[in-house]
Design a protein around this motif. Structure first.
Motif: not given
Length: 329
Positions: A314-325
């Motif tokens: 869910e976190v990784a696939i959002d495409g936002d590089p600022n959202t850290l897995v």
């Protein structure tokens, strides 16, 4: 064996034999004859004492109410190689097989049957094991590690006269996988690949790898490039570092050890990958439960794998590089 930093060893299509062999039965009739890649195995009566030489072989036996006499060391720093999801079911300590098979160690447990469907045993090892007890190996035409998680479970269930229990547990796992897919319709059409770095090379898990199939069951799509590279029966593909862009996808999983993680982070072309640029990478360290649960691929581990992987996807696939897995469990 597949090379995975969950498994520096192990790990398809259902052939006509497989379809018959893995179909559910209310009761197994003994003596039971099974065709294997090494010849016909005959199990004279319902086994009570069961040994396993498989990687992750103990889990399915525990799920069906059997205490394995032997288990194969694989990875994970846990007592007797059992990971947390299996430990509550353990009531008898097994013999742990490390390195080359110790036939005397196996014989001393006096098994009624030996399960070897995810073991990579050779003709000679099959012959040696058959002197101890009937050996259940992979069917003709199957690779050493090509049976899917449910095929393995059904074959074990048939041998142990536990087919009904197997079908119930398979249905539970499938329901969880289906729920993950239905709850995330945005994952449909999103591509993924699974890679590692081993033996000085980039490695990619093929479309036929068992863990790849599990991720697909949650609604994601295997990268078309990986599909094109996959040959029948192949589950691991070695690439040069220059070929790294071939595995770029909407989501990229990396199986790692501390050493391989360092090598992956130094790959010159990794910064060019969209998966890297957009923060769409998920690392699966060999010490993590999410790695173990996915790699084991058993009736006991897969529900845990879904619980651990869905939040990361869910976190990784959002495409936002600022959202850290998250890196931790």
């Amino acid at each position: 064996m597949s090379i995975r930093f969950s498994r520096l060893a192990p790990l398809a299509a259902i052939l006509s034999f497989g379809l018959a062999a893995f179909s559910a039965q209310a009761d197994t009739q003994y003596p039971l004859s099974l065709d294997t890649k090494f010849g016909t195995t005959v199990i004279p009566a319902q086994p009570q004492r069961v040994a396993s030489v498989d990687y992750a072989g103990g889990d399915n036996l525990l799920a069906l109410g059997f205490q394995p006499l032997t288990v194969r060391a694989w990875f994970g720093e846990y007592d007797n190689t059992y990971w947390p999801w299996a430990q509550p079911l353990v009531t008898a300590e097994p013999q742990v097989l490390s390195g080359e098979l110790n036939f005397e160690q196996i014989a001393a447990t006096e098994p009624d049957v030996i399960i070897a469907i995810r073991s990579g045993i050779t003709d000679q090892e099959y012959d040696q094991l058959s002197k101890i007890a009937p050996v259940v190996a992979v069917p003709p035409g199957e690779g050493d590690y090509s049976l899917t998680w449910d095929e393995r479970a059904r074959l074990v269930g048939r041998v142990l006269n536990k087919s009904d229990e197997v079908e119930t547990r398979i249905a539970q796992v499938r329901a969880k996988l289906d729920a993950a897919a239905s709850e995330h319709p945005e994952w449909q059409g999103q591509t993924f690949a699974m890679g590692t770095y081993w033996n000085n090379s980039v490695g990619i898990y093929s479309a036929d790898d068992t863990s790849v199939a599990l991720i697909s069951a949650m609604g994601l799509t295997v990268s078309p490039e990986v599909e094109a590279m996959t040959e029948p029966g192949q589950f691991y593909i070695t690439l040069s570092e220059e070929e790294l862009p071939r595995i770029d996808a909407d989501l990229l999983f990396w199986y790692t050890s501390p050493e391989s993680r360092a090598q992956i982070e130094k790959l010159p072309l990794r910064p060019q990958l969209r998966a890297h640029q957009e923060g769409r990478e998920i690392f699966l360290p060999d010490t993590s439960e999410r790695n173990g649960a996915l790699s084991y691929g058993t009736l006991l581990s897969l529900s845990r794998a879904v619980d651990l992987l869905v939040p990361l996807i869910e976190v990784a696939i959002d495409g936002d590089p600022n959202t850290l897995v998250p890196e931790a469990e």
